[in-house]
Design an enzyme around this catalytic site. Structure first.
Site: not given
Ligand SMILES: Cc1cc2nc3c(=O)[nH]c(=O)nc-3n(C[C@H](O)[C@H](O)[C@H](O)COP(=O)(O)OP(=O)(O)OC[C@H]3O[C@@H](n4cnc5c(N)ncnc54)[C@H](O)[C@@H]3O)c2cc1C
Ligand SMILES: *[C@@H]1O[C@H](CO)[C@@H](O)[C@H](O)[C@H]1NC(C)=O
Ligand SMILES: *[C@@H]1O[C@H](CO)[C@@H](O)[C@H](O)[C@H]1NC(C)=O
Ligand SMILES: *[C@@H]1O[C@H](CO)[C@@H](O)[C@H](O)[C@H]1NC(C)=O
Length: 493
Positions: A89
């Site tokens: 996006e």
């Molecule tokens: C349905 C959906 C649609 C989306 N659509 C879009 C889109 O079209 N475009 C866009 O840009 N963004 C989109 N997003 C948002 C985007 O996916 C997220 O903002 C981004 O991937 C988040 O990354 P992160 O590293 O912050 O979190 P996460 O990907 O949640 O990473 C955190 C990690 O920590 C792990 N974890 C959790 N608890 C523990 C624990 N206690 N111990 C060890 N590990 C743990 C999890 O398994 C995960 O792997 C979407 C998200 C979803 C769910």
């Protein structure tokens, strides 16, 4: 004899003492500097930044059996679909979205999403399309509301006025959407992006949205058998060792490690996992979602301070559900200008936004319908067979009684999943930039990253990526320059 025994004994003692000393030394050496919790986009991006700065002594603990977190492909009736993030996006603007660069470098299959023809593709609750003129009126009114919202948002920010909700800005135009078509267009405009209604979403942080004003208005849909998660692997493989097949074998990377406790003292941190493992380090970088932080999956000792807890619990973890459904044959229009369509229902957000996958998955006979918020939570709790019935009924309303039974349905459950507790963060009214920044602020040796800590792009893949870099830099300043004071955003900004 005697003296020989004595000297052997002495030698033995020296050897034992030396080996204990050496073991001690290796133990100190292998005790990592940083433990990264979570291997989603932000955790991997933070780890890469730490390693690039010379902090190579790290351990990554990931709860699930895979890299990528909320960027996740799955097999649906033989095709690879994205149950998490799907779009890049913010493309086509002044700045280049860093994810767009990677997606192109990796040659992932992408499709620009064109929503321009929705006025010719909006269906009535009881069936049939709205007349184009009627739909144009609804879309025109929505555009006007949105432009007005942006205008007052900009002027209120300039005058440092308190935030209001997007709904309040709509009330100011005396045009709160309430007919099925106006609600459908409103849902498409806001909920389809933020996964929460205008009633709760912050005006000042939602309109204008930095993602679109900085990176551009275009959205590219990723439909590639390799999966959108390829971008996370791409970053991971820049600093983690792999075998000949490209599988990550780096001993610093550990899957199936559910962190349940983070204990810090003046000298370091101790991280415990559900399987009873204990890890020690100097610092920890927590990248789990704001939804997970709002549960007690991870216990912090000592407790996080009140200001931190309040900041974490004030923000919203929104729920966004992409339901894939496949039929024996197509009964919906295909061809140019038909990819997206809306269903207008008296109940706002009832299976409103549809995408037919003919262009992105040719021959799939599949549809993607998106629900959010309360509808997501309701649907996650009911059997998929009930959801299927509801969807078929909606489709019968739109396309007539003689449609076939679906052959497959896929209902992702991000909200029920204890490692996510939702899809992405949404900025609610009532959270200032100061409070938002406190979500990122470290507490002693415990640092925070994740899309919900991104300065401008919370809720997005690029937000998670950039947040990982930013949080790592804050930690690097502390480790390398001994500058461990967090420079918080001043109040009232
Ligand atoms: C349905 C959906 C649609 C989306 N659509 C879009 C889109 O079209 N475009 C866009 O840009 N963004 C989109 N997003 C948002 C985007 O996916 C997220 O903002 C981004 O991937 C988040 O990354 P992160 O590293 O912050 O979190 P996460 O990907 O949640 O990473 C955190 C990690 O920590 C792990 N974890 C959790 N608890 C523990 C624990 N206690 N111990 C060890 N590990 C743990 C999890 O398994 C995960 O792997 C979407 C998200 C979803 C769910
Ligand atoms: C928004 O502001 C612009 C520029 O000041 C103005 O031209 C436009 O009419 C405004 N739109 C609305 C809907 O108030
Ligand atoms: C669809 O649009 C593309 C590009 O605009 C064009 O090349 C193609 O001919 C169109 N197809 C039909 C069936 O109109
Ligand atoms: C818009 O959609 C209608 C109805 O599905 C279709 O007939 C028309 O060709 C589309 N127009 C454009 C410009 O794509």
């Amino acid at each position: 004899m005697r003296s020989m025994e004595k000297s052997i004994m002495a030698l033995l003692i020296v050897v034992i003492a030396l080996s204990i000393l050496l073991q001690g030394a290796t133990a100190v050496e292998t005790s990592p500097t940083v433990i990264v919790v979570g291997a989603g986009m932000s955790g991997i991006s933070a780890a890469k930044t730490l390693v690039a700065a010379g902090i190579k002594n790290i351990i990554i603990l990931e709860a699930t059996n895979r890299i990528g977190g909320r960027i996740c492909k799955t097999n649906f009736a033989g095709m690879s679909v994205e149950i998490g993030a799907n779009w890049v996006e913010g493309v086509g603007g002044n700045e280049v979205n860093p994810i767009w660069k990677m997606v192109n470098k990796l040659k992932l299959r992408t499709f620009v999403s064109d929503y321009d023809n929705l006025t010719a593709n909006t269906y009535k609750q009881v069936g049939g399309l709205y007349k184009k003129s009627e739909a144009q009126t609804a879309f025109g009114a929505a555009d006007m509301r949105s432009e007005f919202s942006t205008n007052i948002s900009v002027s209120m920010s300039a005058h440092r006025q308190e935030d209001i909700s997007i709904l309040t800005s709509q009330r100011l135009t005396n045009q709160v959407p309430y007919t099925p078509i106006d609600m459908a267009v409103d849902y498409y405009t806001y909920d389809y992006e933020f996964a929460e209604p205008p009633r709760v979403t912050s005006l000042q942080n939602g309109e204008p949205l930095p993602t679109f004003s900085n990176f551009g208005e275009d959205l590219y849909f990723v439909a590639d058998p390799k999966g959108y998660e390829t971008v996370v692997y791409y970053i991971a493989k820049q600093f983690l060792t792999t075998d000949a097949d490209g599988v990550i074998t780096d001993p610093r990377f550990k899957l199936n490690k559910v962190v349940t406790e983070i204990r810090q003292s003046r000298s370091g941190v101790i991280v415990k996992t559900e399987d009873g493992s204990i890890y020690r380090a100097a610092y920890v970088m927590v990248s789990v979602s704001i939804g997970v932080l709002q549960t007690n999956l991870i216990n912090f000792h000592p407790d996080l301070p009140q200001w931190k807890i309040l900041a974490i619990y004030q923000f919203d973890m929104a729920v966004y559900t992409k339901i894939f459904i496949k039929f024996p044959y197509k009964f919906w229009p295909t061809g140019n200008g038909t990819e997206f369509f809306l269903y207008a229902h008296e109940k706002r957000g009832y299976y409103t936004v549809w995408q037919q996958l003919e262009r992105t998955y040719p021959g799939s006979n599949a549809l993607l319908v998106t629900v959010t918020d309360d509808e997501s939570r309701r649907i996650e709790q009911q059997p998929d067979s009930d959801t299927k019935k509801e969807i078929v009924e909606v489709l019968r309303n739109m396309f007539g009684k003689n449609i076939p039974e679906p052959t497959h349905i896929l209902v992702p459950r991000w909200w029920s999943n204890r490692f996510y507790k939702g899809a992405f963060s949404n900025w609610p009214i009532g959270v200032s930039r100061f409070e938002y920044d406190q979500m990122r602020a470290p507490v002693g040796r415990v640092y925070f990253t994740g899309e919900h800590t991104s300065q401008q792009y919370n809720g997005y893949v690029h937000g998670a990526y950039l947040a990982g870099i930013d949080s790592a830099k804050i930690m690097i300043r502390c480790i390398k320059n001994k500058d461990c004071k967090y420079h918080a955003m001043p109040k009232g900004t």
